[in-house]
Design an enzyme around this catalytic site. Sequence first.
Site, PDB file in Angstrom:
ATOM      1  N   ARG A 231      35.331   3.745  98.342  1.00  0.00           N
ATOM      2  CA  ARG A 231      33.914   4.057  98.212  1.00  0.00           C
ATOM      3  C   ARG A 231      33.622   4.406  96.760  1.00  0.00           C
ATOM      4  NH1 ARG A 231      33.555   2.061 102.505  1.00  0.00           N
ATOM      5  NH2 ARG A 231      32.342   2.714 104.331  1.00  0.00           N
ATOM      6  N   GLU A 260      26.465   2.900  96.383  1.00  0.00           N
ATOM      7  CA  GLU A 260      26.630   2.406  97.742  1.00  0.00           C
ATOM      8  C   GLU A 260      26.995   3.495  98.748  1.00  0.00           C
ATOM      9  OE1 GLU A 260      28.382  -1.760  98.111  1.00  0.00           O
ATOM     10  OE2 GLU A 260      29.421  -0.927  96.369  1.00  0.00           O
TER      11      GLU A 260
END
Length: 332
Positions: A231, A260
Amino acid sequence: MKVAFFEIENWERDYVGRLLGDFNISFFEDPLSRRNISLVKDCQILSVFIDSQITKEILDSLPHLQMITTRSTGFDHIDLKECKKRNIIVCTVPHYGENTVAEHTFALMLDLSRKVYDSIERVKHEGFSIKGLTGFDLKGKTLGVVGMGHIGQHVARIAQGFEMQVLGYDKKRDKDLAKKIGFTYVTLDNLLKQSDIITLHLPYNEKTHHLLNSKNMSMIKKGAYLINTARGGIIETDALINALADGILAGAGLDVLEEENAIKEEKQLLSGEFAKTHNMKTLLENHMLMEKNNVVITPHNAFNSKEALERILNTTIANINAFVTKKYINYV
């Protein structure tokens, strides 16, 4: 039994239909909502993805529901407390892309080590000159794997095939696992100091937010490479840009960027709902990283293989078959 699948694509419909032929199945492209719930009020088994919010109100309209199997790892879109009150079994897909993400990790690694993208561009525009395209071997290099869960373990196994030395960092240490795979546990600081290549395989949460930051990026072995298929928020973007500019990092391979963080499930990227509300091109283009020659960025695509997507469906089908025989698996 009556089964309803929501947020389903055409190819998934055909796939599920072949393997669950004995069930009375209804398929819907849209998420489950108040607008379409009347179409499945008699269903006993429900399969959804994360855009279907299973609230008390939704459950009130499904009096015959006995099981929910979500085609995701997370389940915060389902009111578990209410399901337990009603004795509704909730199942998930706990794992589906371990080797898939690990393979993409090495795709990024090899692109950087052998200048694959630059080589392709050279051939297209300049011919077969190899000046400036000298790469480096993975053999003999030290790979630091941050997060020794299912994906990290696959990365460590693949690294053995390249004859790399593997260091692992994880809050929980499994000595038997380290011996079996062939890696050495170290602290995060020591991993940063000793690794030629660092790869991240952690979930994103409050504890891992900016795990790599301006304070510890300076510890990284000068000239190392950083890979992130986990991530974006695990890395502080400013610190990454500075480390690249200062030569601390020789390059980076990124499948994720910090903006994101709203993405909860990789497969969410393939959904029509996500495409309506997010512009991935904008998310990527807003980053200075796109302009750097020593940075390779892919669009959060590490999870996206045919086999991984089929594993999601296979696990969902297994969950349903196990429920029918009252031998529950993957339940919350």
